[in-house]
Motif scaffolding. Structure first.
Motif, PDB file in Angstrom:
ATOM      1  N   ILE A  40       0.879  -1.180   0.000  1.00  0.00           N
ATOM      2  CA  ILE A  40       0.000   0.000   0.000  1.00  0.00           C
ATOM      3  C   ILE A  40       0.913   1.226   0.000  1.00  0.00           C
ATOM      4  O   ILE A  40       1.667   1.422   0.963  1.00  0.00           O
ATOM      5  N   PRO A  41       0.883   2.031  -1.057  1.00  0.00           N
ATOM      6  CA  PRO A  41       1.757   3.202  -1.088  1.00  0.00           C
ATOM      7  C   PRO A  41       1.511   4.128   0.099  1.00  0.00           C
ATOM      8  O   PRO A  41       0.394   4.184   0.635  1.00  0.00           O
ATOM      9  N   LYS A  42       2.560   4.834   0.484  1.00  0.00           N
ATOM     10  CA  LYS A  42       2.540   5.670   1.697  1.00  0.00           C
ATOM     11  C   LYS A  42       1.332   6.618   1.720  1.00  0.00           C
ATOM     12  O   LYS A  42       0.659   6.762   2.753  1.00  0.00           O
ATOM     13  N   GLU A  43       1.023   7.245   0.557  1.00  0.00           N
ATOM     14  CA  GLU A  43      -0.078   8.217   0.493  1.00  0.00           C
ATOM     15  C   GLU A  43      -1.411   7.582   0.886  1.00  0.00           C
ATOM     16  O   GLU A  43      -2.324   8.264   1.351  1.00  0.00           O
ATOM     17  N   GLU A  44      -1.532   6.279   0.675  1.00  0.00           N
ATOM     18  CA  GLU A  44      -2.816   5.624   0.974  1.00  0.00           C
ATOM     19  C   GLU A  44      -2.873   5.040   2.381  1.00  0.00           C
ATOM     20  O   GLU A  44      -3.900   4.545   2.806  1.00  0.00           O
ATOM     21  N   ARG A  45      -1.727   5.089   3.088  1.00  0.00           N
ATOM     22  CA  ARG A  45      -1.687   4.421   4.390  1.00  0.00           C
ATOM     23  C   ARG A  45      -2.243   5.263   5.528  1.00  0.00           C
ATOM     24  O   ARG A  45      -2.502   4.734   6.609  1.00  0.00           O
ATOM     25  N   ASN A  46      -2.371   6.553   5.326  1.00  0.00           N
ATOM     26  CA  ASN A  46      -2.844   7.481   6.368  1.00  0.00           C
ATOM     27  C   ASN A  46      -2.105   7.301   7.683  1.00  0.00           C
ATOM     28  O   ASN A  46      -2.724   7.269   8.747  1.00  0.00           O
ATOM     29  N   GLN A  57      -9.266  -7.787   1.008  1.00  0.00           N
ATOM     30  CA  GLN A  57      -7.911  -7.797   0.450  1.00  0.00           C
ATOM     31  C   GLN A  57      -7.427  -9.223   0.221  1.00  0.00           C
ATOM     32  O   GLN A  57      -6.743  -9.510  -0.749  1.00  0.00           O
ATOM     33  N   ARG A  68      -3.223  -4.571  -7.198  1.00  0.00           N
ATOM     34  CA  ARG A  68      -2.163  -4.417  -6.205  1.00  0.00           C
ATOM     35  C   ARG A  68      -0.933  -5.251  -6.585  1.00  0.00           C
ATOM     36  O   ARG A  68      -1.051  -6.222  -7.338  1.00  0.00           O
ATOM     37  N   THR A 437       5.409  -2.439   6.056  1.00  0.00           N
ATOM     38  CA  THR A 437       4.876  -1.642   4.953  1.00  0.00           C
ATOM     39  C   THR A 437       5.038  -2.308   3.585  1.00  0.00           C
ATOM     40  O   THR A 437       4.616  -1.748   2.580  1.00  0.00           O
TER      41      THR A 437
END
Ligand code: BG6
Length: 481
Positions: A40-46, A57, A68, A437
């Motif tokens: 999950i890219p950082k921007e989507e991890r909140n 998933q 993915r 991550t």
């Protein structure tokens, strides 16, 4: 003060099959739980860096057209590069190399007959290590299991898993009797409390009360671990087998007795796991905690006997950071691999916010030794960082050298204080996929691997500056630190 580490100190590096190997569908391997974890890219991890996989998933991971990517499927392709990688470890002078056996490579569906191709793969790896006098240090279970056991049993919540796991452990103890002397049972056995999928194959949304379920699942792991200890002793009396804990050294935020008490409780919750595996029974404080939280563990008399009679030979643990707790009000929190604590104003943090505390490692070594008087083995420690290749083609990772240097100095201090330490394996001696991550760009290695978070790259290996530094540390048995 002695500047050299004890003779025979086991210097090396540590990895896990699902983060290193790749070849997820080769050699008859079945799908493992780690193969289902998407990047999950950082921007989507909140800001949420913890690993949890939802039913949704999990289902998506089976689809060939999933949008993915699943980096633990390719790892850093040790499956094809093991000879080259082990030669590099040998060049650094490793005395030991920690790796795990992928359960799904040996039992593709978790049950039935063992897969000869999978067994033969680890034979080749162990032979290659032994060629250079590197002792394999093998974890039986490091954050993965065959997915069929999730489908069929919902993971470790089912008692049946004890039999399946101990069939696996017996198979590998017998097969590698003449090759492996050091074993660990469950990686970071306390992780099940926060990452039930990763550590126990349990998908949160399939449970009505995951908090209760995870302690039952943990009980099954404790019993399986103790049976594995018994098997290991019977099959190879010369081997040594240890438990493995994510050690969470926790400080009170202030001298307020309320903060001190809160910290004591947190520390007990961390020691609970080693208390069971080292002393052989559930401590009173956890029984009170279970009572208070209405948690009832189904435990037979036979289980209690097995736990008591089969305690471990040594304690291994991971240590990356220390934590701070208070009774409240609660301030800003700092993240960790699976756990978080309050911000400590005296410490600097890594790029991932983990608070760097080398003295905390010395404190922890002393605490563990005071509590148990068993040999200790630091089997994970290191700095995850973004490495850049400079204009001369070099990776000058002085930040990593500083981190490791400071921690090793504190280990030496603890040894001089009388703590028995068997060895030190830094985490990810070669870059691998991050557990939390699923990035590879969070690098720990002395050896760089040319691959990005999406699996693009040549997978070529390259020495970083820290490579020669670690080589000299090992060569001098710590004297140059
Ligand atoms: C430990 C795990 O929790 O931390 C390893 O045992 C893991 O598997 C390591 O890789 C570092 O965490 P991360 O998230 O940086 O890979």
């Amino acid at each position: 003060m002695n500047k050299r580490f004890p003779e025979g100190f086991l210097w090396g590096g540590a990895t896990a099959a699902n983060q290193l190997e790749g070849g997820y569908n080769l050699g008859g391997k079945g799908l493992s739980t780690a193969d289902m974890i998407p990047f999950i890219p950082k921007e989507e991890r909140n800001g949420d860096n913890s690993v949890h996989v939802t039913s949704e998933q999990f289902k998506e991971a089976y689809l060939s057209d999933s949008e993915r990517v699943y980096p633990k499927r390719w790892g850093v392709d040790f499956y094809h590069h093991y000879k080259e990688d082990i030669a590099l470890f040998a060049e650094m002078g490793f005395k030991t190399f920690r790796l795990s056996i992928s359960w799904a490579r040996i039992f593709p569906n978790g049950e039935g007959e063992p897969n000869e191709e999978g067994l033969a793969f680890y034979d080749r790896v162990f032979d290659e290590l032994l060629k250079y006098d590197i002792e394999p240090l093998v974890t039986l279970s490091h954050y993965e299991m065959p997915v069929s056991l999730v489908e069929k049993y919902n993971g470790w919540i089912d008692r049946h898993l004890i039999d399946l796991f101990t069939t696996f452990s017996e198979t590998v103890f017998k097969r590698y009797r003449n090759k492996v002397k050091y074993w660990l049972t469950f990686n970071e056995i306390n992780a099940i409390a926060l990452a039930p999928y990763n550590a126990g194959g349990m998908i949160n949304d399939r449970f009505e009360d995951i908090d209760k379920a995870k302690y039952q699942a943990l009980h099954h792991q404790f019993v399986a671990s103790a049976i594995a200890v018994k098997q290991c002793r019977e099959i190879n009396p010369d081997a040594q087998i240890g438990c493995m804990l994510a050690r969470l050294e926790t400080y009170p935020e202030t001298a307020n007795p309320k903060d001190v008490l809160k910290t004591l409780k947190e520390e007990q919750m961390n020691f609970f796991y080693t208390d069971v595996q080292v002393r052989g029974y559930y401590p009173n404080f956890i029984k009170s905690y279970f009572k208070e939280h209405d948690i009832v563990i189904e435990m037979t008399e036979e289980d209690e006997k097995i736990l008591l009679e089969n305690t471990v030979d040594f304690i291994s643990f991971s240590y990356y950071m220390s934590l701070v707790e208070s009774a409240g009000p609660h301030g800003e929190r700092a993240p960790g691999n699976l756990f978080s604590g309050l911000k400590n104003p005296y410490l600097k943090s890594s790029e991932w916010g983990w608070q760097i505390d080398s003295i905390g490692l010395r404190v922890t070594l002393n605490k563990l030794y005071d509590r148990y008087q068993l040999p200790l083995f630091i089997v994970e420690n290191g700095l995850g960082a973004i490495d850049k290749i400079d204009e001369n083609g070099n990776i000058e990772d002085d930040y990593r050298i500083d981190y490791l240097q400071e921690h090793l100095v504190q280990i030496r201090e603890a040894i001089n204080e009388g703590v028995e330490v068997m060895g030190y394996t830094s985490w990810g001696p070669i870059d691998i996929i991050s557990v939390s991550t699923s990035e590879v760009s969070k690098r720990y290695g002395f050896i760089y691997v040319d691959v990005d978070d999406y699996g693009n790259g040549s997978f070529e290996r390259k020495k970083k500056k820290s490579f020669n530094w670690y080589k000299e540390v090992i060569e001098s048995n710590g004297e140059i630190l």
